[in-house]
Design an enzyme around this catalytic site. Structure first.
Site, PDB file in Angstrom:
ATOM      1  N   SER A  47       1.148  -1.279  -0.306  1.00 32.89           N
ATOM      2  CA  SER A  47       0.160   0.128   0.231  1.00 32.89           C
ATOM      3  C   SER A  47       1.354   1.071   0.006  1.00 32.89           C
ATOM      4  CB  SER A  47      -0.830   0.101   1.527  1.00 32.89           C
ATOM      5  OG  SER A  47      -0.027   0.546   2.487  1.00 32.89           O
ATOM      6  N   ASP A  79      -0.874  -1.118  -4.053  1.00 32.99           N
ATOM      7  CA  ASP A  79      -1.952  -1.700  -3.669  1.00 32.99           C
ATOM      8  C   ASP A  79      -2.313  -0.444  -2.454  1.00 32.99           C
ATOM      9  OD1 ASP A  79      -4.018  -3.339  -3.227  1.00 32.99           O
ATOM     10  OD2 ASP A  79      -3.062  -3.839  -0.919  1.00 32.99           O
ATOM     11  N   HIS A 179     -12.366  -4.348   4.207  1.00 35.88           N
ATOM     12  CA  HIS A 179     -10.928  -4.866   4.247  1.00 35.88           C
ATOM     13  C   HIS A 179     -10.730  -4.816   6.008  1.00 35.88           C
ATOM     14  CE1 HIS A 179      -9.021  -2.138   1.141  1.00 35.88           C
ATOM     15  NE2 HIS A 179      -8.896  -3.649   1.203  1.00 35.88           N
ATOM     16  N   GLY A 180      -9.589  -5.563   6.737  1.00 37.45           N
ATOM     17  CA  GLY A 180      -9.628  -6.074   8.431  1.00 37.45           C
ATOM     18  C   GLY A 180     -10.942  -7.256   8.615  1.00 37.45           C
ATOM     19  N   HIS A 209     -10.832  -7.809  -2.704  1.00 40.71           N
ATOM     20  CA  HIS A 209      -9.845  -7.430  -0.937  1.00 40.71           C
ATOM     21  C   HIS A 209     -10.904  -7.324  -0.445  1.00 40.71           C
ATOM     22  CE1 HIS A 209      -7.287  -4.179  -4.201  1.00 40.71           C
ATOM     23  NE2 HIS A 209      -8.206  -4.809  -4.239  1.00 40.71           N
ATOM     24  N   GLY A 211     -10.056 -10.074   1.833  1.00 35.17           N
ATOM     25  CA  GLY A 211      -9.962 -11.670   1.813  1.00 35.17           C
ATOM     26  C   GLY A 211      -9.442 -11.457   3.500  1.00 35.17           C
ATOM     27  N   THR A 234      -4.772  -8.484   6.800  1.00 38.14           N
ATOM     28  CA  THR A 234      -4.850  -8.312   7.986  1.00 38.14           C
ATOM     29  C   THR A 234      -4.483  -9.521   8.585  1.00 38.14           C
ATOM     30  OG1 THR A 234      -6.716  -6.843   7.836  1.00 38.14           O
ATOM     31  CG2 THR A 234      -5.677  -7.782   9.881  1.00 38.14           C
TER      32      THR A 234
HETATM   33  O1  G3H Z   1      -5.692  -4.357  -0.438  1.00 40.16           O
HETATM   34  C1  G3H Z   1      -5.441  -5.090   0.588  1.00 40.16           C
HETATM   35  C2  G3H Z   1      -6.518  -6.300   1.040  1.00 40.16           C
HETATM   36  O2  G3H Z   1      -7.164  -6.004   0.468  1.00 40.16           O
HETATM   37  C3  G3H Z   1      -6.409  -6.540   2.604  1.00 40.16           C
HETATM   38  O3  G3H Z   1      -7.518  -6.987   3.197  1.00 40.16           O
HETATM   39  O4  G3H Z   1      -6.655  -6.540   5.099  1.00 40.16           O
HETATM   40  O5  G3H Z   1      -8.463  -7.737   5.079  1.00 40.16           O
HETATM   41  O6  G3H Z   1      -7.135  -8.585   4.503  1.00 40.16           O
HETATM   42  P1  G3H Z   1      -7.920  -7.413   4.770  1.00 40.16           P
HETATM   43 ZN    ZN Z   2      -7.855  -3.992  -0.597  1.00 37.27          ZN
END
Ligand code: G3H
Ligand code: ZN
Length: 285
Positions: A47, A79, A179-180, A209, A211, A234
């Site tokens: 990121s 990202d 996210h998260g 995204h 995941g 995460t």
């Molecule tokens: O771009 C990064 C991902 O979308 C990460 O998502 O932290 O829920 O695994 P996450």
């Molecule tokens: Zn993401």
């Protein structure tokens, strides 16, 4: 084969490529070694914050080093780069995949900025991802309940217009994901993914995204209807920091860094392998 070729292969063969975030060289190695062990490709993302910490040129150098050392395909993605300027910085540094995320901007601005990056990237022959819909949360363990609102979700017709107007190779969508790791179980809108898949040309890959924290069953259902790339951050952050915390508390006198952080690297490798197997990415080279 380049990244777009692998994404096409994944869609045709009904599996998904894994995208994993890194901000430390140890995590980078863990992801690349996990891919090597499972005979598949590695997609590593930074990121804007992660790239700032690691360094854009260091990330590119690590990608090249692991390609050489492990003899596998390693792709490096910018990202969630949230401005045209930031995305261009990654392209100029040598990233081979760009995620320009202008999803928080008004639609017209999202289209024009994304298109600008698609045009800019043409000289470098790299893969470009755009994003449409609103994704809540951050890559951490969420302490408050997050509710996905109907207006956050990606509309299939707008998705078609967006990819045709911008020329992106990949599209990140909002389909109940956040996210998260959320407090409650996320509920992916599988029917919506299916509709977006039908609306968008086959040569454009759909990206899921957020995941981490999505139950395996839902991940498999999303792949079955055409998700070709899944992002995990995460889970990696948690595995890495929990292992570090444990080592530091168990060995409070130790001063040799590599003796303290090896288990963190192994913890990341383990989680990446589990996800790659879940995505059906093993032995896809
Ligand atoms: O771009 C990064 C991902 O979308 C990460 O998502 O932290 O829920 O695994 P996450
Ligand atoms: Zn993401």
């Amino acid at each position: 084969m380049n990244l777009n070729d692998y994404l096409k292969k994944a869609l045709e063969e009904n599996w998904a490529t894994g995208h994993f975030n890194a901000s430390e060289s140890d995590q980078f190695r863990a992801i690349a070694e996990a891919a090597k062990d499972l005979n598949t490709i590695a997609i590593i993302g930074t990121s804007e914050g992660e790239a700032k910490h690691l360094g854009y040129f260091e990330a590119v150098a690590l990608r090249d080093a692991f390609r050489k050392e492990l003899g596998i395909q390693v792709f490096l993605n910018s990202d969630h780069h949230k401005s045209v300027e930031a995305a261009k910085k990654a392209i100029d540094a040598g990233y081979d995949s760009i995620h320009i995320d202008l999803s928080a901007e008004p639609y017209e601005k999202n289209v024009s900025g994304t298109k600008e990056i698609v045009e800019y990237a043409k000289n470098f022959h790299i893969s470009v991802e755009g994003e449409l819909g609103y994704l809540r949360g951050e890559s951490k363990i969420e302490k408050e309940k997050i509710t996905v609102k109907p207006e956050d979700l990606t509309n299939p017709d707008t998705a078609e217009d967006f990819v045709l107007s911008t020329g992106v190779n990949r599209l990140a969508i909002s389909v109940g994901n956040i996210h998260g790791i959320s407090m409650d179980e996320p509920a992916l809108d599988i029917e919506r993914i299916k509709k977006i898949r039908e609306a968008v040309p086959k040569n454009v890959a759909l990206v899921l995204h957020g995941g981490s924290g999505i139950p395996d069953k839902q991940i498999k259902a999303a792949i079955a209807v055409g998700i070709a790339n899944i992002h995990i951050n995460t889970d990696i952050r948690v595995a890495y920091t929990e292992a570090l915390r444990e080592e530091f508390s168990k060995n409070s006198e130790e001063v040799v860094p590599y003796k303290l952080d090896t288990t963190a690297r192994e913890a990341v490798k383990k989680i990446v392998k589990e996800k790659l197997i879940l995505f059906g990415a093993k032995n896809r080279i």
